[in-house]
Design a protein around this motif. Structure first.
Motif, mmCIF file in Angstrom:
data_model
loop_
_atom_site.group_PDB
_atom_site.id
_atom_site.type_symbol
_atom_site.label_atom_id
_atom_site.label_comp_id
_atom_site.label_asym_id
_atom_site.label_seq_id
_atom_site.Cartn_x
_atom_site.Cartn_y
_atom_site.Cartn_z
ATOM 1 N N TYR A 51 1.143 -1.421 0.320
ATOM 2 C CA TYR A 51 -0.107 0.346 -0.049
ATOM 3 C C TYR A 51 1.424 1.672 -0.215
ATOM 4 O O TYR A 51 2.037 1.019 0.079
ATOM 5 C CB TYR A 51 -1.257 0.040 1.093
ATOM 6 N N ASN A 53 -0.727 3.961 0.902
ATOM 7 C CA ASN A 53 -1.065 5.242 2.074
ATOM 8 C C ASN A 53 -0.609 5.354 3.042
ATOM 9 O O ASN A 53 -0.015 4.349 3.614
ATOM 10 C CB ASN A 53 -2.513 5.964 1.683
ATOM 11 N N ASP A 58 -5.636 6.636 7.886
ATOM 12 C CA ASP A 58 -7.214 6.402 6.861
ATOM 13 C C ASP A 58 -7.619 6.202 8.306
ATOM 14 O O ASP A 58 -7.611 4.899 7.791
ATOM 15 C CB ASP A 58 -5.873 5.846 5.569
ATOM 16 N N ARG A 78 -7.397 1.722 6.841
ATOM 17 C CA ARG A 78 -7.315 1.144 5.587
ATOM 18 C C ARG A 78 -6.261 1.406 5.028
ATOM 19 O O ARG A 78 -5.341 2.457 4.648
ATOM 20 C CB ARG A 78 -8.721 1.609 4.975
ATOM 21 N N ARG A 80 -4.936 1.667 1.531
ATOM 22 C CA ARG A 80 -4.939 1.743 0.005
ATOM 23 C C ARG A 80 -3.389 1.733 -0.821
ATOM 24 O O ARG A 80 -2.572 2.110 -0.274
ATOM 25 C CB ARG A 80 -5.734 2.976 -0.236
ATOM 26 N N ARG A 81 -3.864 1.295 -2.419
ATOM 27 C CA ARG A 81 -2.836 1.226 -3.258
ATOM 28 C C ARG A 81 -3.503 2.305 -4.654
ATOM 29 O O ARG A 81 -3.939 2.181 -4.723
ATOM 30 C CB ARG A 81 -2.071 0.008 -3.541
ATOM 31 N N GLN A 84 -6.859 2.823 -4.674
ATOM 32 C CA GLN A 84 -7.206 1.220 -4.208
ATOM 33 C C GLN A 84 -7.655 0.872 -3.028
ATOM 34 O O GLN A 84 -6.359 0.611 -2.653
ATOM 35 C CB GLN A 84 -7.424 0.322 -5.729
ATOM 36 N N PRO A 85 -8.738 0.240 -2.393
ATOM 37 C CA PRO A 85 -8.884 -0.344 -0.928
ATOM 38 C C PRO A 85 -7.158 -1.411 -1.648
ATOM 39 O O PRO A 85 -8.038 -1.891 -2.639
ATOM 40 C CB PRO A 85 -10.303 -0.877 -1.410
ATOM 41 N N ALA A 110 -8.824 -6.672 0.549
ATOM 42 C CA ALA A 110 -10.303 -6.055 0.179
ATOM 43 C C ALA A 110 -11.762 -7.026 -0.670
ATOM 44 O O ALA A 110 -12.740 -6.468 -1.319
ATOM 45 C CB ALA A 110 -10.025 -4.788 -1.066
ATOM 46 N N PHE A 197 -14.695 1.495 3.512
ATOM 47 C CA PHE A 197 -13.647 1.645 2.537
ATOM 48 C C PHE A 197 -13.898 2.696 2.119
ATOM 49 O O PHE A 197 -12.319 3.433 0.900
ATOM 50 C CB PHE A 197 -13.348 0.489 1.660
ATOM 51 N N PRO A 199 -13.719 6.973 1.533
ATOM 52 C CA PRO A 199 -12.374 7.946 1.394
ATOM 53 C C PRO A 199 -12.970 8.612 2.760
ATOM 54 O O PRO A 199 -13.713 8.742 2.962
ATOM 55 C CB PRO A 199 -11.961 8.670 0.269
#
Length: 212
Positions: A51, A53, A58, A78, A80-81, A84-85, A110, A197, A199
């Motif tokens: 990921y 983020n 988050d 959470r 994300r990359r 996206q989750p 996810a 998930f 934002p």
């Protein structure tokens, strides 16, 4: 006021100031250490390279006692990359351990697959129920890769109850509680996937949270 009194007063003022400064500095150090420890725990379940983020920032808080085993807010982090989750992490509670509640750390990808489960806190009997602790046995590692369909719902139990998960000799209640709590959390994630998930508002600002 005599000279002795003035000296004592000066020492008191200086001492108070030093305590305040020390407390402020120590508080920041402790906060940074706690953050680093949390990141390390999360990355043991989902490697950091998966990921991009600020996963700890988050964050949202949820209240769902029927699924999470506690009526207190539970933080959900959470990963994300590229927006996206990837996965989420939370600390649900198995409320029905043999010697009291068992706090877990659960990571779920996810797609609904378990990244892994770890025990954060428990009071289970040493030499029996404490085998849920990774330091005591590898039992807890068996959850990685499982999902709501692997095994099928009726098999999400310990073997004594007709399921696929091992129990401990003389201590069935403890693993039963962990299996049940993990399954309920997977159900919660599936049921609330979109909200969990979504934002986060101000996700890069530490401490901000919301409730789906």
């Amino acid at each position: 006021m005599g000279i002795a009194a003035l000296i004592l007063t000066s020492f008191a003022v200086v001492g108070t100031g030093l305590v305040a400064v020390t407390h402020s500095g120590t508080k920041d150090i402790i906060a940074a250490a706690n953050r680093a420890a949390l990141e390390a725990s999360l990355n043991r379940l989902v490697p950091a390279e998966r990921y991009d983020n600020h996963v700890i920032d988050d964050r949202i808080e949820v209240v769902a006692p029927e699924w999470l085993g506690t009526d207190q807010p539970v933080a959900v982090y959470r990963a994300r990359r590229d927006g996206q989750p990837v996965a989420l992490f939370a600390t649900p509670t198995a409320p029905d351990g043999y010697s009291g509640p068992i706090q877990l750390l659960v990571g779920v990808y996810a797609d609904g697959t378990l990244a892994g489960v770890r025990v954060l806190a428990h009071k289970e009997t040493p030499g029996l129920g404490d085998a849920i602790d990774e330091k005591r046995s590898s039992w807890i590692l068996a959850f990685a890769g499982r999902s709501l369909t692997d095994p099928t719902p009726e098999k999400w139990k310990v073997k004594k109850d007709g399921g696929v998960f091992d129990q401990f000799t003389g201590a069935t209640i403890t693993p039963r509680a962990v299996v049940k709590a993990t399954h309920k959390f997977l159900e919660y994630v599936q049921t609330h996937h979109e909200q969990l998930f979504a934002p986060a508002v101000g996700a890069k600002t530490a401490g901000q949270s919301s409730r789906p």
